[in-house]
Design a protein around this motif. Structure first.
Motif, short mmCIF file in Angstrom:
data_model
loop_
_atom_site.label_atom_id
_atom_site.label_comp_id
_atom_site.label_asym_id
_atom_site.label_seq_id
_atom_site.Cartn_x
_atom_site.Cartn_y
_atom_site.Cartn_z
N ALA A 106 49.48 43.66 29.34
CA ALA A 106 49.42 45.30 29.47
C ALA A 106 49.30 46.44 30.98
O ALA A 106 47.92 45.86 31.98
N ALA A 107 50.42 47.37 30.33
CA ALA A 107 49.31 48.17 31.82
C ALA A 107 47.89 48.66 31.46
O ALA A 107 47.32 48.15 31.10
N GLN A 108 47.12 48.29 32.86
CA GLN A 108 46.11 49.05 32.52
C GLN A 108 46.11 50.23 33.33
O GLN A 108 46.29 50.90 33.81
N THR A 109 45.01 50.51 32.61
CA THR A 109 43.82 52.16 32.52
C THR A 109 43.55 52.13 34.70
O THR A 109 42.32 51.19 35.05
N ALA A 110 42.99 53.37 34.76
CA ALA A 110 42.25 53.97 36.01
C ALA A 110 41.19 53.62 36.05
O ALA A 110 40.40 53.06 36.44
N ALA A 111 40.52 53.29 34.25
CA ALA A 111 39.08 52.74 34.55
C ALA A 111 38.84 51.44 34.38
O ALA A 111 38.12 50.65 34.68
N ASP A 112 40.61 50.19 34.60
CA ASP A 112 40.65 49.20 34.24
C ASP A 112 40.11 49.05 35.90
O ASP A 112 39.99 47.35 36.51
N GLU A 113 39.96 48.97 37.34
CA GLU A 113 40.05 49.20 38.78
C GLU A 113 38.72 48.37 38.83
O GLU A 113 38.73 47.48 38.74
N ALA A 114 37.51 48.97 37.93
CA ALA A 114 35.86 48.92 38.58
C ALA A 114 35.84 47.70 37.71
O ALA A 114 35.42 46.49 38.42
N ALA A 115 36.74 47.24 36.54
CA ALA A 115 36.78 45.74 36.25
C ALA A 115 37.14 44.26 37.51
O ALA A 115 36.77 43.09 37.21
N PHE A 116 38.20 44.95 38.03
CA PHE A 116 38.75 44.20 39.06
C PHE A 116 37.78 43.67 40.47
O PHE A 116 37.91 42.33 41.13
N GLU A 117 37.06 44.65 40.83
CA GLU A 117 36.48 44.59 41.71
C GLU A 117 34.79 43.28 41.43
O GLU A 117 34.16 43.34 40.05
N PRO A 118 34.71 42.93 42.50
CA PRO A 118 34.88 42.58 43.54
C PRO A 118 35.60 41.68 43.77
O PRO A 118 35.68 40.51 43.37
N ASN A 119 36.75 41.53 44.84
CA ASN A 119 38.07 40.74 44.63
C ASN A 119 38.91 40.83 46.06
O ASN A 119 39.66 41.27 46.07
N ASP A 120 37.87 40.89 47.00
CA ASP A 120 38.16 40.91 48.89
C ASP A 120 38.06 39.21 49.76
O ASP A 120 38.49 39.08 50.70
N THR A 121 38.05 38.39 48.70
CA THR A 121 38.64 36.76 49.30
C THR A 121 39.00 36.21 48.38
O THR A 121 38.93 36.23 47.11
N PHE A 122 39.34 34.83 48.77
CA PHE A 122 40.23 33.53 48.31
C PHE A 122 39.62 33.43 47.03
O PHE A 122 39.83 33.73 45.78
N GLU A 123 38.15 33.49 46.80
CA GLU A 123 37.56 32.51 46.42
C GLU A 123 37.07 33.78 44.90
O GLU A 123 36.85 32.84 43.29
N ASN A 124 36.92 35.46 45.30
CA ASN A 124 36.41 36.20 44.00
C ASN A 124 38.26 36.90 43.53
O ASN A 124 38.06 37.90 43.41
N ALA A 125 39.06 36.60 43.84
CA ALA A 125 40.56 36.49 43.57
C ALA A 125 40.39 36.99 41.91
O ALA A 125 40.16 36.14 40.79
#
Length: 748
Positions: free
Chosen positions: A33-52
């Motif tokens: 489903a489409a994400q809202t702007a508030a969902d961005e924080a739930a994606f972080e941290p995702n700056d490596t392969f291991e925590n993608a």
């Protein structure tokens, strides 16, 4: 890549490989489903392969790349499944780029335009995790939306339109372009027809999963004779050919021993000059020999390639650069000479392109993905070894040095290399560069590189040790080639013909060398310095067969290439790994630097900072025979037995734990004493038992703990004294000069 400096050293270097940092895994699952702007924080941290961030197909809105950050997403695909992804953003707000990487974490596609969106697509050649990476160009930031779509497994509907195409009469006509979702079934083959005009350059490549089925690629000419074959054991095959006549050329894809599986086909065609290839120059007799060169053999043989013998001379004019025909003739003769020295036969022709140094440098600086994943690593390891201070971007230092010095590079698996020149409209050719690059092509075509690089993950030290064999082989061949030119055995181009390649002899040489960090340079140059001596030692032991056999069990450390007598028996002492420390400090990667890097660290202190840990002049006194260039041996680095540096971060702050182990207590003591002298040389003062503090206003301002325990020396680094205990609370607590000696060492 070929590097050249005012000392007229010619060498070829491979790009440094940046390993994406390993961190504690964080699982965050997005929904379709489409994400809202508030969902961005739930994606972080995702700056490596291991925590993608794991994604399903769908629209994801309100995402954001912050300055110095990148976002990594993981998508699970089945074999044959198609993936498409696109990002939408405002280019004026921040230029974002999109990368697609495969399960082995190699780049499959890059989208780096200057528009308000980027997109990538691919067909999965194997089942596994594929990665989408969003990064800002040169640190750009900004919001974006991401759309991910996948389609079912198996060939795309369009591929069915290409069948049947299993013979010349039913061959599918194709033009330049990419064809995805194709498939070879059992006892099947696919034939494609390409119309070419004399002088056209054709390149074709297939990508597939070798584990699923070994596919091969053939090129057949208008008379239906085989022109080229590509039959490696990798996940792809490629061919390239310059059309000598007008007509229909055929690409044939088939499975080796009945192999089957999906594949993608890429075809490119570039036109020749006026549609007609230039005539080749005529060879003359060798200098001092009034007899003509021997006639061409009926079949290919060692020391002859594409119409030229190794001992032929060429009637070429070098004052105004070499024409396309002269360059092709020079490549053919150089191939024959490499065969004569290396005693192995080329299987396919090798071609080359030219690119300007400015274009190469621009391409290096625009690699935003490598910059973002590599900057943090480079900054910490080069600061840890006192080669690049914390105020300087080490990534710029490394890539800037490569751009200033590179003279060429060979593309593995393509039978093609690229020369980097000042003026691509009037290039001249250095025979030493040709020989070195062609040796890499020979290694590639004969499968030696497949054997050497079969391990997907290597530490910096292990990879540099491996390159000691690969690059040492090429430099050794180049040295023997130059010797035959010098003693008159072979006629070679005059030295001024190489002036524009890599800037040798140009007015810019001094500026280029002055801009290069010599500590970084010396660290990377070691394979080309000490590798030839290793190859010479192997030849003395058992001829070229011994050299070839070494590719199946290559050096595992720079210790083995600095000291050839230690290959293959003396291996690094085992280091046990332990769980990372709890708390705010997180370990994001670890690496082994090795003896060559330690030597470069100590050498650079005398050369750059006048800290006389070792005599920097001794580097010019090689100790491993005629084929050795520099001396990488010193008292505080020679007893190296292994090391592991673990890099930590806490927000913007960084630190590390560096464990080194040594052959003897005396070796460990020499290293620890030398390291403390480095700290003192940079303004460090004792801050307690085994603890040092370099003032913050100094280039390497930090806190350090240096602990020797028998054959082990551990260095802990952090921004302040409290950080040292937070990063490694047990180091220095119960250890000291009288600790027990273990067979293995626990590594933080």
């Amino acid at each position: 890549m070929t590097q050249t400096f005012p000392t007229r050293i010619r060498t070829v270097t491979l790009a440094l490989v940046v390993c994406l940092a390993a961190v504690t895994t964080t699982t965050v699952v997005g929904t379709a489903a489409a994400q809202t702007a508030a969902d961005e924080a739930a994606f972080e941290p995702n700056d490596t392969f291991e925590n993608a961030t794991q994604l399903d197909p769908g629209d994801y809105t309100g995402l954001n790349v912050t300055e110095g950050d990148l976002d990594v997403y993981a998508v699970e695909l089945s074999e044959g499944e198609s993936l498409s992804a696109e990002i939408d953003f405002s280019h004026d707000r921040g230029d974002l780029d999109l990368f697609l990487l495969g399960p082995n974490r190699s780049t499959l596609q890059v989208s780096v335009s200057e528009t308000d969106g980027e997109n990538v697509s691919s067909v999965a050649s194997e089942a596994g995790t594929y990665y989408l990476v969003v990064a800002g160009f040169q640190g750009a930031s900004g919001p974006y939306d991401l759309r991910v779509t996948t389609t079912g497994t198996g060939p795309s509907p369009a591929s069915g339109e290409l069948e049947p195409n299993d013979d010349f009469e039913t061959a599918t006509a194709v033009e330049a372009g990419n064809y995805t979702g194709l498939n070879v079934t059992e006892n099947d083959l696919d034939v494609y027809a390409v119309e070419l005009t004399a002088g056209d350059a054709l390149s074709a490549q297939i990508d597939f999963s070798h584990a699923r089925g070994d596919l091969e690629l053939l090129l057949i000419g208008p008379e239906r004779t085989v022109l080229q074959t590509s039959t490696s054991s990798t996940d792809g095959e490629s061919i390239s050919h310059l059309a000598g006549t007008n007509g229909t050329y055929y690409l044939v894809v088939y499975g080796y021993l009945g192999g089957t599986g999906p594949y993608n086909l890429s075809v490119s065609v570039s036109g020749g000059e006026d549609g007609v290839p230039p005539a080749e120059p005529s060879p003359t007799g060798t200098p001092g020999d009034e007899t003509a060169s021997p006639p061409d053999p009926e079949t290919d043989r060692l020391g002859w390639e594409n119409g030229y013998w190794a001992n032929e001379s060429l009637d070429v004019e070098t004052g105004d650069g070499l024409s396309a025909a002269e360059r092709r003739a020079l490549v053919a003769r150089s191939m024959a000479r490499v065969e004569a020295i290396r005693e192995r036969e080329f299987e396919r022709p090798v071609e080359f392109d030219v690119v300007s140094r400015a274009a190469y440098a621009a391409n290096q600086s625009q690699d935003s993905f490598q910059r973002l994943v590599g900057t943090r690593y480079y900054n910490q390891v080069y600061e840890a070894t006192f080669i690049v201070d914390e105020e300087t971007d080490a990534y710029d230092v490394v890539t800037g040095g490569q751009s200033a010095a590179v003279g060429g590079f060979y593309a593995v698996g393509s039978d093609r290399f690229v020369l980097v020149v000042e003026d691509p409209d009037d290039p001249t050719v250095d025979e030493g560069i040709l020989v070195h690059e062609l040796t890499h092509a020979l290694q590639d075509q004969t499968g030696l590189l497949d054997s050497a690089f079969r391990s997907p993950t290597l530490s910096s030290d292990a990879r540099t040790g491996l390159l000691g064999l690969v690059e040492g082989d090429a430099n050794y061949v180049m040295a023997r080639y130059d010797a035959r030119c010098a003693n008159g055995t072979w006629q070679c181009l005059p030295s001024d013909a190489s002036a524009s390649v890599g800037g040798e002899g140009s007015d810019s040489d001094g500026d280029s060398a002055d801009s290069v960090n010599l500590g970084v340079y010396l660290t990377g140059y070691q394979p080309y310095s000490d590798g030839p001596a290793l190859v010479a030692a192997l030849r003395e032991r058992g001829g070229w067969d011994a050299v070839d056999a070494a590719y199946d069990s290559p050096p595992v450390s720079t210790e083995q290439t600095i000291h050839p007598e230690r290959y293959p028996d003396e291996r690094p002492r085992p280091l046990d790994r332990r769980a990372p420390t709890d708390g705010e400090w997180r370990r994001f990667t670890s690496d082994t630097l090795g003896e060559a890097w330690l030597y470069s660290m100590f050498w650079y202190q005398d050369r750059e900072y006048d800290i006389p840990v070792v005599d920097s002049g001794q580097v010019l006194s090689p100790d491993a025979g005629a084929y050795d260039t520099y001396n990488y041996t010193s008292a505080p680095s020679e007893g190296w037995a292994n090391d592991r540096i673990s890099l930590y971060r806490n927000g913007d702050a960084s630190g590390y734990v560096w464990v080194t182990t040594w052959d003897s207590e005396d070796d460990a003591r020499q290293f620890a004493d030398a390291y403390r002298r480095v700290l003192e040389g940079h303004g460090g003062e004792s801050a307690g038992d085994q603890t040092w503090r370099i003032p913050e206003d100094e280039p390497y301002g930090d806190a350090f703990r240096v602990v020797r325990d028998d054959r082990t020396v551990t260095v802990v680094n952090g921004p302040d004294l409290d950080a040292l205990s937070a990063i490694a609370p047990d180091v220095g607590d119960d250890t000291g000069e009288d600790g027990d000696e273990d067979e293995s060492v626990a590594v933080p």
